[in-house]
Motif scaffolding. Structure first.
Motif, PDB file in Angstrom:
ATOM      1  N   THR A 143     -82.083  17.552  -6.924  1.00 16.38           N
ATOM      2  CA  THR A 143     -81.771  18.542  -6.271  1.00 16.38           C
ATOM      3  C   THR A 143     -82.389  19.270  -5.789  1.00 16.38           C
ATOM      4  O   THR A 143     -83.774  19.514  -6.061  1.00 16.38           O
ATOM      5  CB  THR A 143     -80.929  19.484  -7.254  1.00 16.38           C
ATOM      6  N   ARG A 144     -82.413  19.932  -4.113  1.00 21.16           N
ATOM      7  CA  ARG A 144     -83.522  21.077  -3.662  1.00 21.16           C
ATOM      8  C   ARG A 144     -82.784  22.516  -3.586  1.00 21.16           C
ATOM      9  O   ARG A 144     -82.137  22.350  -3.839  1.00 21.16           O
ATOM     10  CB  ARG A 144     -83.875  20.002  -2.815  1.00 21.16           C
TER      11      ARG A 144
ATOM     12  N   CYS B 111     -83.036  25.518  -1.481  1.00 21.01           N
ATOM     13  CA  CYS B 111     -82.585  25.978  -0.557  1.00 21.01           C
ATOM     14  C   CYS B 111     -83.405  27.059   0.318  1.00 21.01           C
ATOM     15  O   CYS B 111     -83.472  28.061  -1.045  1.00 21.01           O
ATOM     16  CB  CYS B 111     -80.764  26.386   0.618  1.00 21.01           C
ATOM     17  N   GLY B 112     -83.951  27.057   1.214  1.00 20.01           N
ATOM     18  CA  GLY B 112     -84.878  28.354   1.308  1.00 20.01           C
ATOM     19  C   GLY B 112     -84.474  29.755   2.112  1.00 20.01           C
ATOM     20  O   GLY B 112     -84.813  30.794   1.959  1.00 20.01           O
ATOM     21  N   GLN B 113     -83.467  29.257   2.573  1.00 19.80           N
ATOM     22  CA  GLN B 113     -82.430  30.730   3.180  1.00 19.80           C
ATOM     23  C   GLN B 113     -81.961  31.218   1.651  1.00 19.80           C
ATOM     24  O   GLN B 113     -81.844  32.378   1.773  1.00 19.80           O
ATOM     25  CB  GLN B 113     -81.607  30.118   3.920  1.00 19.80           C
ATOM     26  N   CYS B 114     -81.050  30.754   1.863  1.00 19.31           N
ATOM     27  CA  CYS B 114     -80.123  31.083   0.467  1.00 19.31           C
ATOM     28  C   CYS B 114     -80.413  31.103  -1.233  1.00 19.31           C
ATOM     29  O   CYS B 114     -79.830  31.580  -2.131  1.00 19.31           O
ATOM     30  CB  CYS B 114     -78.567  30.377   0.385  1.00 19.31           C
ATOM     31  N   HIS B 115     -81.899  30.408  -1.503  1.00 20.05           N
ATOM     32  CA  HIS B 115     -82.784  29.720  -3.050  1.00 20.05           C
ATOM     33  C   HIS B 115     -81.302  29.333  -3.509  1.00 20.05           C
ATOM     34  O   HIS B 115     -81.280  29.744  -4.701  1.00 20.05           O
ATOM     35  CB  HIS B 115     -83.268  30.659  -2.969  1.00 20.05           C
ATOM     36  N   ARG B 116     -80.247  28.735  -3.107  1.00 13.88           N
ATOM     37  CA  ARG B 116     -79.674  28.089  -4.276  1.00 13.88           C
ATOM     38  C   ARG B 116     -80.012  26.337  -4.374  1.00 13.88           C
ATOM     39  O   ARG B 116     -80.846  25.842  -2.963  1.00 13.88           O
ATOM     40  CB  ARG B 116     -77.958  27.488  -3.372  1.00 13.88           C
ATOM     41  N   GLU B 117     -79.417  25.937  -5.282  1.00 12.43           N
ATOM     42  CA  GLU B 117     -79.503  24.214  -5.950  1.00 12.43           C
ATOM     43  C   GLU B 117     -78.279  23.413  -5.225  1.00 12.43           C
ATOM     44  O   GLU B 117     -77.003  24.092  -5.449  1.00 12.43           O
ATOM     45  CB  GLU B 117     -80.007  24.524  -7.097  1.00 12.43           C
ATOM     46  N   VAL B 118     -79.223  22.516  -4.385  1.00 10.48           N
ATOM     47  CA  VAL B 118     -78.175  21.540  -3.211  1.00 10.48           C
ATOM     48  C   VAL B 118     -78.668  20.444  -3.546  1.00 10.48           C
ATOM     49  O   VAL B 118     -79.533  20.093  -4.130  1.00 10.48           O
ATOM     50  CB  VAL B 118     -78.612  22.163  -1.876  1.00 10.48           C
ATOM     51  N   ALA B 119     -77.417  19.023  -3.261  1.00  9.92           N
ATOM     52  CA  ALA B 119     -77.886  17.956  -4.201  1.00  9.92           C
ATOM     53  C   ALA B 119     -79.138  17.316  -3.034  1.00  9.92           C
ATOM     54  O   ALA B 119     -78.646  17.055  -1.967  1.00  9.92           O
ATOM     55  CB  ALA B 119     -75.785  17.263  -4.067  1.00  9.92           C
ATOM     56  N   GLU B 120     -79.731  17.032  -3.352  1.00 13.96           N
ATOM     57  CA  GLU B 120     -80.880  16.103  -1.837  1.00 13.96           C
ATOM     58  C   GLU B 120     -79.546  16.013  -1.360  1.00 13.96           C
ATOM     59  O   GLU B 120     -80.360  15.788  -0.226  1.00 13.96           O
ATOM     60  CB  GLU B 120     -81.168  15.437  -2.990  1.00 13.96           C
ATOM     61  N   ALA B 121     -78.879  14.594  -1.834  1.00 12.60           N
ATOM     62  CA  ALA B 121     -78.216  14.171  -0.413  1.00 12.60           C
ATOM     63  C   ALA B 121     -77.586  14.886   0.859  1.00 12.60           C
ATOM     64  O   ALA B 121     -77.360  15.178   1.573  1.00 12.60           O
ATOM     65  CB  ALA B 121     -76.630  12.835  -1.368  1.00 12.60           C
ATOM     66  N   ASN B 122     -76.821  15.849   0.240  1.00 13.65           N
ATOM     67  CA  ASN B 122     -76.126  16.899   1.783  1.00 13.65           C
ATOM     68  C   ASN B 122     -77.314  18.207   1.773  1.00 13.65           C
ATOM     69  O   ASN B 122     -76.716  19.030   2.470  1.00 13.65           O
ATOM     70  CB  ASN B 122     -74.763  17.726   0.901  1.00 13.65           C
ATOM     71  N   PHE B 123     -78.794  17.730   1.364  1.00 10.73           N
ATOM     72  CA  PHE B 123     -79.569  19.233   1.309  1.00 10.73           C
ATOM     73  C   PHE B 123     -80.005  19.269   3.305  1.00 10.73           C
ATOM     74  O   PHE B 123     -79.745  20.618   3.337  1.00 10.73           O
ATOM     75  CB  PHE B 123     -80.788  18.591   0.946  1.00 10.73           C
ATOM     76  N   ALA B 124     -79.681  18.459   3.796  1.00 10.43           N
ATOM     77  CA  ALA B 124     -80.317  18.472   5.657  1.00 10.43           C
ATOM     78  C   ALA B 124     -79.113  19.441   6.265  1.00 10.43           C
ATOM     79  O   ALA B 124     -79.398  20.103   6.323  1.00 10.43           O
ATOM     80  CB  ALA B 124     -80.541  17.239   5.906  1.00 10.43           C
TER      81      ALA B 124
END
Length: 263
Positions: free
Chosen positions: A7-8, A10-23
Motif C-alpha cells: 500500500t501507499r 495518498c498525499g491528498q486524503c492521507h489514506r492507505e491505498v493499494a499500490e496497484a490502484n494508487f495512480a
C-alpha cells in the motif's frame, strides 16, 4: 508466502491505498478533493467554503463569552469553559468551575463523626482515615465515643426546708415527712429561754399594773368619779379613735392599750 498487498499513502486524503490502484486514486483525489487549510481534512473541493464556515467560524461561548471555533465549541463548554457547572465532591452542590476550588477548600474542612472510632474527621480526609482507622481493623470491638458530652446521670439537688440538707429532688418529699430539725446549741437555747422569760415577765408585770390602774380609776358603784373632769366633755381614744365621755375614756384607754399590746 506473504499474501499482504503493498500500500501507499495518498498525499491528498492521507489514506492507505493499494499500490496497484494508487495512480487512479491519486488522480481522482487531485481532481475532486482538497485539504482544508484549518484542519487538514480532505473535503470535496466544491464544499470547502461550506466546510470552513460550518466548522471553523469563530463563535462566542454562551457562558464565558470567549471566542472559539464552531467545531470546538462543544468540547470547550464541557471541558474548558470556566463558567461550566461542576458538582462539589463533598456536598454535591453545583457551582461554576472557577469557584469550585474556593468552595471545596471550605466545604472539605467540615468534620463528621466516624462511626467506628468516635473521632471527628474532616471530609477531605475521610477516604484516608478509612484506611487507617483503628476501629476498622478490629470490628469486634465496640465503637468508642471520645466526644466530650456531659453525663446524663446528674441529679437535681434540693435543700430541705427544716434541716437544710441537700438531697435529690425525687427524695426530698419522703425526707421532709420524717425530717427532724437539727437541734440547736445550748447557748442558743439559753438565750431563747432568757428572752422568752424576760418578755413573759415584762408582759405580766405591765398587764398587772395596767389592770390595777383601770380598777382604781373606774368604780361603777362609787357614782360620779372624783377627778374625772367634765362628764359632758367628749374626746377620742388615741388607740382606736372611739369618741367617749372623759370619765369613761380614762379606763377605756387602759383596756384598749392592753388589747393593742396583746396583738
Amino acid at each position: 508466502m506473504d499474501n499482504k498487498e503493498a500500500t501507499r499513502t495518498c498525499g491528498q486524503c492521507h489514506r492507505e491505498v493499494a499500490e496497484a490502484n494508487f495512480a487512479l486514486h491519486e488522480t481522482h483525489c487531485s481532481r475532486f478533493l482538497c485539504l482544508c487549510p484549518d484542519c487538514e481534512e480532505a473535503v470535496p473541493r466544491e464544499q470547502l467554503s461550506q466546510h470552513r464556515e460550518e466548522q471553523h467560524t469563530q463563535v462566542r461561548c454562551s457562558k464565558c463569552n470567549q471566542k472559539v471555533e464552531r467545531c470546538k465549541l462543544m468540547d470547550h463548554e464541557s471541558d474548558e469553559c470556566v463558567e461550566r457547572l461542576q458538582s462539589c465532591q463533598f456536598c454535591e452542590l453545583e457551582l461554576p468551575w472557577k469557584e469550585l476550588d474556593g468552595h471545596s477548600l471550605v466545604c472539605g474542612s467540615r468534620t463528621e463523626l466516624c462511626r467506628d472510632c468516635g473521632r471527628y474527621v474532616t471530609l477531605r480526609d475521610q477516604a484516608e482515615h478509612g484506611l487507617t482507622c483503628s476501629a476498622a481493623d478490629n470490628s469486634s470491638d465496640p465503637p468508642q465515643n471520645t466526644s466530650t458530652l456531659p453525663p446524663n446521670n446528674t441529679k437535681t439537688k434540693v435543700n430541705c426546708a427544716r434541716c437544710l440538707a441537700s438531697l435529690p429532688a425525687e427524695d426530698i418529699e419522703g425526707h421532709e415527712l420524717e425530717c427532724v430539725p437539727a437541734p440547736r446549741s445550748v447557748d442558743e437555747e439559753e438565750d431563747s429561754e432568757d428572752d422568752g422569760d424576760f418578755f413573759n415577765r415584762g408582759s405580766a408585770s405591765w398587764l398587772s399594773s395596767a389592770y390595777k390602774a383601770t380598777s382604781l380609776s373606774y368604780r361603777p358603784s362609787s357614782g360620779l368619779p372624783g377627778d374625772g373632769g367634765d362628764p359632758d366633755k367628749i374626746s377620742t381614744c388615741p388607740h382606736c379613735h372611739l369618741a367617749l365621755p372623759l370619765p369613761t375614756l380614762r379606763w377605756h384607754e387602759v383596756k384598749c392599750q392592753i388589747h393593742v399590746h396583746m396583738k
